[in-house]
Each structure stands twice: as structure tokens, then as C-alpha cells.
Design an enzyme around this catalytic site. Structure first.
Site, PDB file in Angstrom:
ATOM      1  N   HIS A   1      74.362  18.422 -25.685  1.00 63.18           N
ATOM      2  CA  HIS A   1      74.665  20.008 -25.909  1.00 63.18           C
ATOM      3  C   HIS A   1      75.871  20.376 -24.896  1.00 63.18           C
ATOM      4  CE1 HIS A   1      71.235  20.811 -28.778  1.00 63.18           C
ATOM      5  NE2 HIS A   1      70.815  19.984 -27.980  1.00 63.18           N
ATOM      6  N   PHE A   2      77.011  19.982 -24.973  1.00 63.05           N
ATOM      7  CA  PHE A   2      77.932  20.260 -24.243  1.00 63.05           C
ATOM      8  C   PHE A   2      78.403  21.941 -24.224  1.00 63.05           C
ATOM      9  CE2 PHE A   2      79.738  15.877 -22.991  1.00 63.05           C
ATOM     10  CZ  PHE A   2      78.826  15.571 -22.396  1.00 63.05           C
ATOM     11  N   ARG A   3      77.791  22.691 -25.055  1.00 65.17           N
ATOM     12  CA  ARG A   3      77.809  24.209 -24.829  1.00 65.17           C
ATOM     13  C   ARG A   3      79.101  24.760 -25.462  1.00 65.17           C
ATOM     14  NH1 ARG A   3      72.774  24.243 -25.496  1.00 65.17           N
ATOM     15  NH2 ARG A   3      71.354  23.843 -23.472  1.00 65.17           N
TER      16      ARG A   3
ATOM     17  N   ASN B   1      74.439  23.834 -31.785  1.00 68.28           N
ATOM     18  CA  ASN B   1      73.731  25.171 -31.631  1.00 68.28           C
ATOM     19  C   ASN B   1      74.715  25.744 -30.449  1.00 68.28           C
ATOM     20  OD1 ASN B   1      72.890  23.294 -29.639  1.00 68.28           O
ATOM     21  ND2 ASN B   1      71.103  24.357 -29.258  1.00 68.28           N
TER      22      ASN B   1
ATOM     23  N   GLU C   1      71.636  18.568 -34.980  1.00 66.85           N
ATOM     24  CA  GLU C   1      70.206  18.389 -35.135  1.00 66.85           C
ATOM     25  C   GLU C   1      69.889  19.703 -36.352  1.00 66.85           C
ATOM     26  OE1 GLU C   1      67.435  19.675 -31.952  1.00 66.85           O
ATOM     27  OE2 GLU C   1      69.275  19.421 -30.635  1.00 66.85           O
TER      28      GLU C   1
ATOM     29  N   HIS D   1      64.610  13.414 -30.244  1.00 71.60           N
ATOM     30  CA  HIS D   1      63.625  13.643 -29.219  1.00 71.60           C
ATOM     31  C   HIS D   1      62.049  13.840 -29.479  1.00 71.60           C
ATOM     32  CE1 HIS D   1      64.128  17.939 -30.872  1.00 71.60           C
ATOM     33  NE2 HIS D   1      64.951  18.190 -30.179  1.00 71.60           N
TER      34      HIS D   1
ATOM     35  N   ASP E   1      69.240  14.431 -24.964  1.00 71.03           N
ATOM     36  CA  ASP E   1      69.083  15.924 -25.310  1.00 71.03           C
ATOM     37  C   ASP E   1      69.573  16.620 -24.125  1.00 71.03           C
ATOM     38  OD1 ASP E   1      68.566  18.200 -26.471  1.00 71.03           O
ATOM     39  OD2 ASP E   1      66.320  18.333 -26.401  1.00 71.03           O
TER      40      ASP E   1
ATOM     41  N   HIS F   1      71.095  24.646 -18.753  1.00 73.06           N
ATOM     42  CA  HIS F   1      70.982  25.728 -18.340  1.00 73.06           C
ATOM     43  C   HIS F   1      70.990  26.059 -16.873  1.00 73.06           C
ATOM     44  CE1 HIS F   1      69.825  26.617 -22.839  1.00 73.06           C
ATOM     45  NE2 HIS F   1      68.919  25.571 -22.327  1.00 73.06           N
TER      46      HIS F   1
HETATM   47  N1  LIG Z   1      65.857  20.766 -26.309  1.00 67.18           N
HETATM   48  C1  LIG Z   1      65.625  21.925 -25.804  1.00 67.18           C
HETATM   49  O1  LIG Z   1      64.822  22.558 -25.212  1.00 67.18           O
HETATM   50  N2  LIG Z   1      66.957  22.684 -25.997  1.00 67.18           N
HETATM   51  C2  LIG Z   1      68.294  22.585 -26.878  1.00 67.18           C
HETATM   52  C3  LIG Z   1      68.018  22.548 -27.980  1.00 67.18           C
HETATM   53  C4  LIG Z   1      67.232  21.416 -28.830  1.00 67.18           C
HETATM   54  O2  LIG Z   1      67.469  20.256 -28.701  1.00 67.18           O
HETATM   55  O3  LIG Z   1      66.146  21.752 -29.262  1.00 67.18           O
HETATM   56  C5  LIG Z   1      69.257  23.497 -26.269  1.00 67.18           C
HETATM   57  O4  LIG Z   1      70.149  23.480 -26.757  1.00 67.18           O
HETATM   58  O5  LIG Z   1      68.920  23.931 -25.073  1.00 67.18           O
HETATM   59 ZN   LIG Z   2      66.309  19.992 -30.577  1.00 67.66          ZN
HETATM   60 ZN   LIG Z   3      69.140  19.104 -28.717  1.00 69.88          ZN
END
Ligand SMILES: NC(=O)N[C@@H](CC(=O)O)C(=O)O
Ligand SMILES: [Zn+2]
Ligand SMILES: [Zn+2]
Length: 428
Positions: free
Chosen positions: A58-60, A90, A140, A225, A293, A297
């Protein structure tokens, strides 16, 4: 460029010539002579591995650049020996329309490593637009809410499976069933409450249902995951693939006293006995691949109560270094690490020019010295995320990481190559 006397994952000692973006020759050690102005990289006693293909990050960006950017995320990847990342949907906007996909591609142009971009599924998604684009995969797909609240119902999931199958696309699934969460854990305020709440059974039943829906529809799914041996076994028996994260491989509920809310993620950490059974399946080949994954944060965001903290931990820079310690100490073979991180992801997700140190492949390469162990320190990592769940853990970091024939990272000078990452589904 000539890499001299490297030891490959399988133990063979080889000279490797790189020409342009590709591996030109792999020959017996000592058999290749350097050209007049050819750069020579000595590798005696060191391991040469294919760059890791991390199919889950997740590079946001767009939307959450304060957590991570494509620049900081891809530097973190390069420094950790990861040469391809697959970004999940996401973000804000979520990657569920053609325009959102295109916007993410613009951000990804900043990447130092190659990338794939997944398309997501929400009630507002536009499959026609998404499948016109070079998606890495669909997913995902969230069967329960996680960061971004993109959880969908069974009917939309079935529809997504059908659309993906028509387009010959794999669907990566976040498999948890929120109806099986343990509401009685809601009264607790300790960090372990999250693990008590999002039960192992909620994963097991969601994996079972996703596999049976996929089998009925001739769809191909990949379970993201997996945190339980039950989930792994169900996916394997159904002929589907799965990935395990470094945190579910190395950490358990026993670590939550120390990690506190930083140890909250979805699916959550499990009991130590389950973690061991997950590790056994990683070692014996039941698990197809390791993916991080990587879900950064900030520490400030994580430093709140367990019910308010965002879910997710960073991992892209530490995954291969942690696995290499397992190999150096004999708990996993180097060949198994290569398969879990490169060969099998390349095979499952159809990247025929990657994942192996072989003539003709892209020169995505990592050189490591198995005798150079150091301790992970958050302050030394290149992610924007200012903490790691693996603080103080032993790790073997790459000496250098090469992307398509050019240095992406050199540890001696802590320096990076240019932002020349490409979309792996657009490259020939
Ligand atoms: N795994 C997580 O707890 N968080 C992921 C989202 C995800 O992969 O479900 C995220 O984008 O922060
Ligand atoms: Zn996930
Ligand atoms: Zn994820």
C-alpha cells in the site's frame, strides 16, 4: 556489467553478465573475462538472488501521502531488495474506475522500482473501464472492512469473480467474514483485544467460501495475507494460491504486550502455536509466496486506543532481510526464499521475464553477504513510516539492488538510482 563468482540460491557459483536491461550470460565462475570498460562487481562468498516481487503493498498515493509516497515506498523497496511491487486499491480515490487507475499510474511514475497496479471493487466500480487498462490483478477485494472501509457483500464478490474470469484476471482476496467476529471482545481495551475480535474462524470461513465461489465459477483467486494454517490448507486444497506476510510469519499474540496498538493489523496476529503452523507451511511449500501487505501508518496515528488505531504495519524494506537470516541460519533454504519471494510470484502472476537468475530475464538482482547480520532500526529505513514492528531484529540487508540492469540501491553509499520504475503489465 560483470558479476564475478556469485553463489546462486541453489548453491551454484556463477559469473553473470548483464547487458542493457537483461541477463546476457550465466556461466561457470571464472569463465567470463571483463571487457575493457566493463564494470566488475565482485561477489565471492555472496549470494545473488532475483529481486523480490512483492505482490501486496500500500504505497498510499493518491490520498495519503503523509503515510507513504511512491518515492519513499519505492526507496524502501529498493533498499530491501524488492524490485517489483503491486499496489492495492484502498487509496483516495479508490482504484475502482479508469480515471482513478490513470491517476495512480501518474503517481507511480515516481517509482524507483517496477510496479503493478490492482483494480478494486466497490458498489461504484467500473469494471469495463478497469479491464480496458493493464491491471496487474483485481483486488485486494475486501470481504470485510479494513483500512479504507471497502468491504463488499457476497453478491458483488460473485459478480467481480465473473467479470475477472471473462477478462482472464486473477482476483486477490482479503478473506475475513465480519459476521464471525467476536463482539464480546469489544469490552476489552488491551492490544490483544483486536486478535480476540477478528477471529481465526472468521478467516477460515471466508477463505472456504471464497474458494468455493471461485471453484463454482471457474475463477482464479489468490488469498491475501493468510494468517491461519486452516486458511492456507483450504486455499491449497482448492487449487488456489496464497501469500503469508512477514508479520504473520514472525510475530504472534505473544508480541502484543510489547507492540501495543502498533501490532494491530488485518487479519490480526494469531496465537504462537498457529504462527508455528503457518511457518511450517511456508517452509514445506504449501504457502506459495511471501508478500508484505506493507501498510504504513504514522506512529502518531497508531498511538491511540486499540479500537481507534488504524490497522496495518510496514514491511517492504525488512521482509527479504528477515528471510535471509532464516536462510543463513538454516531454518529455510536460500532456494525456498527465492521461490517464495520471486520465482513463484512471477509464475502465479505471469511475469515470464522475472523471478529467476537466468539468461534472457530482466536483470532484477540482489547481492547479499550472508555473514553480514545487523539489527533493524526504524531510523535507518527509507520508508516514510517512522517505526517498524521488527525493531532490533537481526537482518541481512542487500549490498546492492539492481533493476533492469541499473543500480537501484547501493548500501555502501546509501544511494539510489533514478525513478525509472515501469508498469510490469505495460512492458514488453
Ligand atoms: N492489512 C491492514 O491492516 N491494513 C491495510 C489494508 C489491508 O490490507 O487489509 C492498509 O491499507 O492499511
Ligand atoms: Zn487486506
Ligand atoms: Zn493489504
Amino acid at each position: 556489467m560483470l558479476i564475478e563468482d556469485a553463489t546462486l540460491a541453489d548453491g551454484r557459483r556463477r559469473d553473470v553478465r548483464v547487458s542493457g536491461e537483461r541477463i546476457d550470460t550465466v556461466a561457470a565462475a571464472g569463465s567470463l573475462d571483463a571487457g575493457a570498460d566493463e564494470r566488475v562487481l565482485g561477489a565471492t562468498g555472496k549470494r545473488l538472488l532475483p529481486g523480490m516481487i512483492d505482490t501486496h503493498v500500500h504505497f498510499r498515493q493518491p490520498g495519503f501521502g503523509h503515510k507513504e509516497t511512491w518515492t519513499t515506498g519505492s526507496k524502501s523497496a529498493a533498499a530491501g531488495g524488492v524490485t517489483t511491487v503491486v499496489d492495492q486499491p484502498n487509496t483516495n480515490p479508490p482504484t475502482v474506475t479508469g480515471a482513478a487507475y490513470d491517476e495512480k499510474v501518474d503517481y507511480a511514475a515516481e517509482s524507483l522500482v517496477d510496479y503493478g497496479i490492482n483494480g478494486g471493487v466497490t458498489p461504484d466500480w467500473n469494471p469495463a473501464e478497469l479491464f480496458e487498462r493493464p491491471l496487474f490483478a483485481l483486488g485486494e477485494v475486501f470481504l470485510a472492512d479494513s483500512t479504507g472501509d471497502m468491504g463488499i457483500d457476497g453478491q458483488l464478490f460473485a459478480e467481480a469473480l465473473d467479470r475477472a474470469t471473462e477478462s482472464d484476471t486473477t482476483v486477490t482476496v482479503h478473506a475475513e467474514d465480519a459476521t464471525l467476529f467476536n463482539e464480546s471482545a469489544r469490552d476489552r481495551t488491551d492490544a490483544d483485544a483486536w486478535s480476540a475480535y477478528r477471529t481465526a474462524r472468521a478467516e477460515e470461513e471466508a477463505v472456504r467460501r471464497a474458494c468455493s465461489l471461485a471453484t463454482d465459477r471457474d475463477a482464479r483467486i489468490h488469498i491475501a495475507h493468510t494468517s491461519t494454517p486452516e486458511g492456507i490448507d483450504i486455499a491449497a486444497e482448492a487449487g488456489m494460491t496464497c501469500e503469508v506476510t512477514p508479520h504473520h510469519l514472525f510475530l504472534s499474540r505473544n508480541d502484543l504486550d510489547e507492540l501495543g496498538t502498533h501490532g494491530r493489523m488485518n487479519p490480526p496476529l494469531r496465537r504462537e502455536r498457529r504462527r508455528q503452523r503457518v511457518y511450517e507451511r511456508v517452509a514445506d511449500g504449501t504457502v506459495d509466496m511471501i508478500a508484505t501487505d506493507h501498510a504504513p501508518h504514522t506512529a502518531a496515528e497508531k498511538d491511540t486506543d486499540i479500537w481507534s488505531a488504524p490497522s496495518g504495519v510496514p514491511g517492504v524494506e525488512t521482509v527479504l532481510p528477515l528471510l535471509l537470516v532464516e536462510a543463513a541460519e538454516g531454518r529455510l533454504s536460500f532456494g525456498r526464499v527465492r521461490d517464495l519471494t520471486a520465482a513463484t510470484p512471477a509464475d502465479v502472476f505471469d511475469l515470464p521475464d522475472r523471478g529467476a537468475v537466468e539468461e534472457g530475464n530482466y536483470a532484477d538482482l540482489v547481492l547479499v553477504d550472508p555473514d553480514e547480520t545487523e539489527q533493524i532500526r526504524a531510523g535507518d529505513l527509507h520508508t516514510n513510516c517512522d517505526w517498524t514492528p521488527f525493531e532490533g531484529w537481526d537482518a541481512i540487508f542487500p549490498e546492492w539492488t539492481m533493476l533492469r540492469g541499473q543500480m537501484a540501491y547501493e548500501r555502501a553509499s546509501d544511494s539510489f538510482g533514478p525513478a525509472r520504475g515501469e508498469n510490469v503489465r505495460s512492458l514488453a
